[in-house]
Design an enzyme around this catalytic site. Structure first.
Site, PDB file in Angstrom:
ATOM      1  N   ASP A  10      71.870 108.148 116.643  1.00  0.00           N
ATOM      2  CA  ASP A  10      71.862 106.712 116.174  1.00  0.00           C
ATOM      3  C   ASP A  10      71.253 106.304 115.109  1.00  0.00           C
ATOM      4  O   ASP A  10      70.327 105.452 115.223  1.00  0.00           O
ATOM      5  CB  ASP A  10      71.893 105.905 117.620  1.00  0.00           C
ATOM      6  CG  ASP A  10      70.136 105.899 118.064  1.00  0.00           C
ATOM      7  OD1 ASP A  10      69.664 107.002 117.633  1.00  0.00           O
ATOM      8  OD2 ASP A  10      69.713 105.151 118.615  1.00  0.00           O
ATOM      9  N   ASP A  15      65.716 109.323 113.415  1.00  0.00           N
ATOM     10  CA  ASP A  15      66.880 110.139 113.400  1.00  0.00           C
ATOM     11  C   ASP A  15      67.025 110.838 112.088  1.00  0.00           C
ATOM     12  O   ASP A  15      67.472 111.715 111.724  1.00  0.00           O
ATOM     13  CB  ASP A  15      68.239 109.407 113.645  1.00  0.00           C
ATOM     14  CG  ASP A  15      68.126 108.687 115.115  1.00  0.00           C
ATOM     15  OD1 ASP A  15      68.754 109.371 116.094  1.00  0.00           O
ATOM     16  OD2 ASP A  15      67.433 107.781 115.269  1.00  0.00           O
TER      17      ASP A  15
END
Length: 318
Positions: A10, A15
């Site tokens: 996400d 990330d």
């Protein structure tokens, strides 16, 4: 042979770092990246993922759009930490467009990639677990086809970062987290919220790391400025992180997936997720008394070799 990874993300700042770490590992092949709602809405997650791949000159890796909302939970995002766009609110006018996103649905793509590489794929999930929950509904045999699953999410000491007792990924789709921990019986390793906090790195290392004279380092320094300011605030350190220093969060799960010898201390225990509690919904429950009578035990990461981890972080920005 190279290790085959699928990343389910996400894409916020952590990330992004996890993706960059995977791309920097010479013995890793990323089969694809599936995107999910979470840190920011799905469309922005897709844009962010493409931005990261462009920064690493790897737009050849396929990116797929998965689920845009949780199974049952109310939709929520982490814009107060990662920025409204998920990457620190520093837009790039030359960012890749969504026309580069693959046409195939992300969940179906995940199922197909695993089927084509049975027993070889390690799935690294650093987002709410919606895509994985839907995938196992469509293909109940999927977990048996995986080599391993690595998750960043949940908590081990009931310390929340989103609710009183809930970590963001598990709170953002509690039912999905429950389904995944019930039905994915492949070897599963979890990097919990408190684990990432207790294995945080000194800010002095962060300064040194981001000062590397590379385009990747400049990119990471730019997108992480907002979240770093937030993380270094006294209130955040006291109330949220339960520790001092730079928390690479999602990156720990990815690092362990690449090199499991990085993990120096762990424990195996059956786990589930609380669905109903007024204060504890989304909390990961560790069954030390074996009352759940579950055969499948997950590996809970406790400590990692921080020197090895630092080197992997450094390599990700070279």
């Amino acid at each position: 042979m190279k290790k085959k990874l699928i990343l389910d993300v996400d894409t916020g700042v952590d990330d992004a770092l996890a993706i960059m770490m995977a791309l920097s590992a010479p013995d890793v092949e990323i089969l694809g990246i599936t995107c999910c709602h979470g840190n920011t809405p799905l469309e922005k997650v897709l844009k962010n993922t493409l931005r990261v791949l462009k920064a690493c000159n790897r737009l050849d890796i396929p990116v797929y759009a998965g689920c845009s909302q949780p199974l049952l939970s109310n939709k929520q995002h982490a814009s107060d930490y990662h920025g409204k766009d998920g990457l620190g609110d520093v837009p790039d006018p030359d960012a890749p467009g969504l026309e580069l996103v693959q046409k195939k649905n992300g969940v179906k793509a995940l199922i197909k990639m695993v089927k084509q590489n049975q027993g070889e794929v390690t799935l690294v999930a650093t987002a709410p677990l919606t895509n994985l929950a839907v995938a196992v509904q469509l293909d109940p045999s999927l977990p048996k086809k995986l080599k391993a699953l690595y998750i960043m999410g949940g908590n081990i000491e009931s310390r929340g970062n989103t609710t009183t007792c809930g970590e963001f990924n598990f709170v953002a789709d509690t039912e999905a987290a429950y389904v995944v921990l019930e039905r994915y019986t492949c070897p599963t390793t979890i990097a919990s919220w408190e684990f990432t906090c207790s294995n945080s790195l000194p800010w002095s290392f962060c300064d040194q790391w981001l000062s590397l004279k590379t385009e990747k380092a400049a990119f990471m320094k730019n997108i992480s400025c907002l979240s770093r300011t937030k993380s270094q605030s006294a209130d955040y350190q006291k109330e949220i992180t339960a520790g001092q220093g730079f928390n690479a969060c999602d990156t720990y799960a990815l690092a362990a997936a690449i090199n499991n010898s990085l993990v120096t201390e762990s424990e195996q225990v059956a786990v589930t997720v609380e669905l109903d509690g007024a204060c504890t919904r989304g909390m990961m429950v560790l069954d030390y008394m074996d009352l759940l009578k579950k055969k499948h035990k997950v590996t809970i990461m406790k400590k990692v070799d921080l020197e090895k981890f630092k080197q992997m972080l450094t390599n990700s920005l070279k």
